[in-house]
Enzyme design. Structure first.
Site, PDB file in Angstrom:
ATOM      1  N   GLY A  13     -25.213  -9.583 -13.860  1.00  0.00           N
ATOM      2  CA  GLY A  13     -25.882 -10.886 -13.880  1.00  0.00           C
ATOM      3  C   GLY A  13     -25.157 -11.974 -14.647  1.00  0.00           C
ATOM      4  N   SER A  14     -23.858 -11.806 -14.897  1.00  0.00           N
ATOM      5  CA  SER A  14     -23.166 -12.861 -15.659  1.00  0.00           C
ATOM      6  C   SER A  14     -23.092 -14.162 -14.853  1.00  0.00           C
ATOM      7  CB  SER A  14     -21.764 -12.407 -16.090  1.00  0.00           C
ATOM      8  OG  SER A  14     -20.906 -12.280 -14.987  1.00  0.00           O
ATOM      9  N   ASN A  15     -22.974 -14.068 -13.546  1.00  0.00           N
ATOM     10  CA  ASN A  15     -22.974 -15.300 -12.737  1.00  0.00           C
ATOM     11  C   ASN A  15     -24.353 -15.939 -12.700  1.00  0.00           C
ATOM     12  OD1 ASN A  15     -20.297 -15.963 -11.341  1.00  0.00           O
ATOM     13  ND2 ASN A  15     -20.426 -13.734 -11.201  1.00  0.00           N
ATOM     14  N   LYS A  32     -35.214  -2.282   5.720  1.00  0.00           N
ATOM     15  CA  LYS A  32     -34.736  -3.613   5.318  1.00  0.00           C
ATOM     16  C   LYS A  32     -35.719  -4.702   5.720  1.00  0.00           C
ATOM     17  CE  LYS A  32     -30.914  -5.082   3.846  1.00  0.00           C
ATOM     18  NZ  LYS A  32     -29.696  -5.286   4.440  1.00  0.00           N
ATOM     19  N   MET A  66     -25.844  -6.858  -4.122  1.00  0.00           N
ATOM     20  CA  MET A  66     -25.041  -5.888  -3.386  1.00  0.00           C
ATOM     21  C   MET A  66     -25.723  -5.374  -2.104  1.00  0.00           C
ATOM     22  SD  MET A  66     -22.230  -6.007  -4.767  1.00  0.00           S
ATOM     23  CE  MET A  66     -21.398  -6.522  -6.258  1.00  0.00           C
ATOM     24  N   ARG A  67     -26.462  -6.268  -1.450  1.00  0.00           N
ATOM     25  CA  ARG A  67     -27.043  -5.910  -0.155  1.00  0.00           C
ATOM     26  C   ARG A  67     -26.716  -6.982   0.862  1.00  0.00           C
ATOM     27  NH1 ARG A  67     -30.125  -1.560  -0.512  1.00  0.00           N
ATOM     28  NH2 ARG A  67     -30.725  -1.073  -2.648  1.00  0.00           N
ATOM     29  N   ASN A  97     -22.931 -17.486  -1.575  1.00  0.00           N
ATOM     30  CA  ASN A  97     -22.466 -16.262  -2.215  1.00  0.00           C
ATOM     31  C   ASN A  97     -21.162 -16.554  -2.934  1.00  0.00           C
ATOM     32  OD1 ASN A  97     -22.358 -13.475  -2.869  1.00  0.00           O
ATOM     33  ND2 ASN A  97     -20.896 -13.143  -1.201  1.00  0.00           N
ATOM     34  N   HIS A 132     -17.663 -14.528  -4.122  1.00  0.00           N
ATOM     35  CA  HIS A 132     -16.939 -13.276  -3.863  1.00  0.00           C
ATOM     36  C   HIS A 132     -15.604 -13.321  -4.611  1.00  0.00           C
ATOM     37  CE1 HIS A 132     -15.814  -9.653  -1.771  1.00  0.00           C
ATOM     38  NE2 HIS A 132     -14.634 -10.194  -1.530  1.00  0.00           N
TER      39      HIS A 132
HETATM   40  C1  GAR Z   1     -18.936 -10.906  -9.345  1.00  0.00           C
HETATM   41  O1  GAR Z   1     -17.573 -10.748  -9.656  1.00  0.00           O
HETATM   42  C2  GAR Z   1     -19.121 -11.294  -7.904  1.00  0.00           C
HETATM   43  O2  GAR Z   1     -18.105 -12.104  -7.427  1.00  0.00           O
HETATM   44  C3  GAR Z   1     -19.094  -9.949  -7.235  1.00  0.00           C
HETATM   45  O3  GAR Z   1     -19.823  -9.106  -8.080  1.00  0.00           O
HETATM   46  C4  GAR Z   1     -19.652  -9.554  -9.423  1.00  0.00           C
HETATM   47  C5  GAR Z   1     -21.010  -9.666 -10.040  1.00  0.00           C
HETATM   48  O4  GAR Z   1     -20.905  -9.902 -11.422  1.00  0.00           O
HETATM   49  N1  GAR Z   1     -19.670 -10.014  -5.905  1.00  0.00           N
HETATM   50  C6  GAR Z   1     -19.240  -9.298  -4.897  1.00  0.00           C
HETATM   51  O5  GAR Z   1     -18.324  -8.484  -4.976  1.00  0.00           O
HETATM   52  C7  GAR Z   1     -19.958  -9.554  -3.607  1.00  0.00           C
HETATM   53  N2  GAR Z   1     -19.267  -8.975  -2.508  1.00  0.00           N
HETATM   54  P1  GAR Z   1     -22.167 -10.398 -12.249  1.00  0.00           P
HETATM   55  O6  GAR Z   1     -23.328  -9.457 -11.906  1.00  0.00           O
HETATM   56  O7  GAR Z   1     -21.768 -10.274 -13.695  1.00  0.00           O
HETATM   57  O8  GAR Z   1     -22.465 -11.801 -11.840  1.00  0.00           O
END
Ligand code: GAR
Length: 188
Positions: free
Chosen positions: A11-13, A61, A86-87, A103, A105
């Protein structure tokens, strides 16, 4: 603009976009499929309501997403921000939010789609590595690109690259939200 963030893990983003100051955009709630995810702790710390939808408790789903959609409608959510969710989002939610789901990535799409993108790019030997913010479409990591950022790997180790990628994400994602959804007079 009322924004819901979807996250499954750290959840840092989520925290980065929630800590940004906006004029019209507002991070209203967090949705997670994982009750043990650290994003829930961040939500409590940030005083942002969180809602857990345990995927395994649903028959599939569509039941899962219909339930989420009820909450999104009730809370009058305008925009969905995926942050380590992640879904795959199915047409049930996608069709309700055309061009309203973002999103992030950790690769320069269209290269290195899917899981473990940073490690795959690093092990592939790319010289320039980066991140992408894009609209979500039915195909995974394939929607229209909104913004990218990148840097030269040089002599950095994988952990150093990962740390820098995350720093870039935390800077770019709030900026994109600001640019797209924080404008005066923006409405649906
Ligand atoms: C992030 O690096 C994001 O870009 C990636 O998961 C991480 C989540 O970090 N997303 C993917 O790979 C999506 N395909 P966070 O939970 O600390 O935000």
């Amino acid at each position: 603009m009322r924004i819901a963030v979807f996250a499954s893990g750290n959840g840092s983003n989520f925290e980065a976009v929630a800590r940004q100051r906006y004029r019209r955009a507002q991070i209203v709630l967090l949705i997670t499929d994982n009750e043990n995810a650290y994003c829930v702790e961040r939500s409590k710390k940030l005083n942002i309501p969180y809602y857990i939808f345990p995927y395994d408790k649903y028959s599939g789903k569509s039941e899962y997403e219909k339930d989420i959609l009820l909450l999104l409608t009730k809370e009058k959510i305008d925009v969905i921000v995926l942050a380590g969710y992640m879904r795959i989002v199915s047409p049930i939610i996608l069709n309700a939010y055309p061009k309203r789901i973002l999103n992030i990535h950790p690769s320069l799409l269209p290269a290195f789609k899917g899981m473990n993108a940073i490690r795959e790019a690093y092990n592939y030997g790319v010289k320039i590595i980066g991140i992408t913010v894009h609209y979500v479409s039915p195909a995974v990591d394939a929607g229209e690109i909104i913004a990218q950022d990148a840097f030269r790997i040089g002599r950095r180790t994988l952990p150093e690259v990962e740390a820098r990628i995350h720093r870039l994400e935390h800077r770019l994602y709030p900026r994109v939200i600001k640019r797209l959804f924080d404008k005066q007079g923006d409405r649906l």
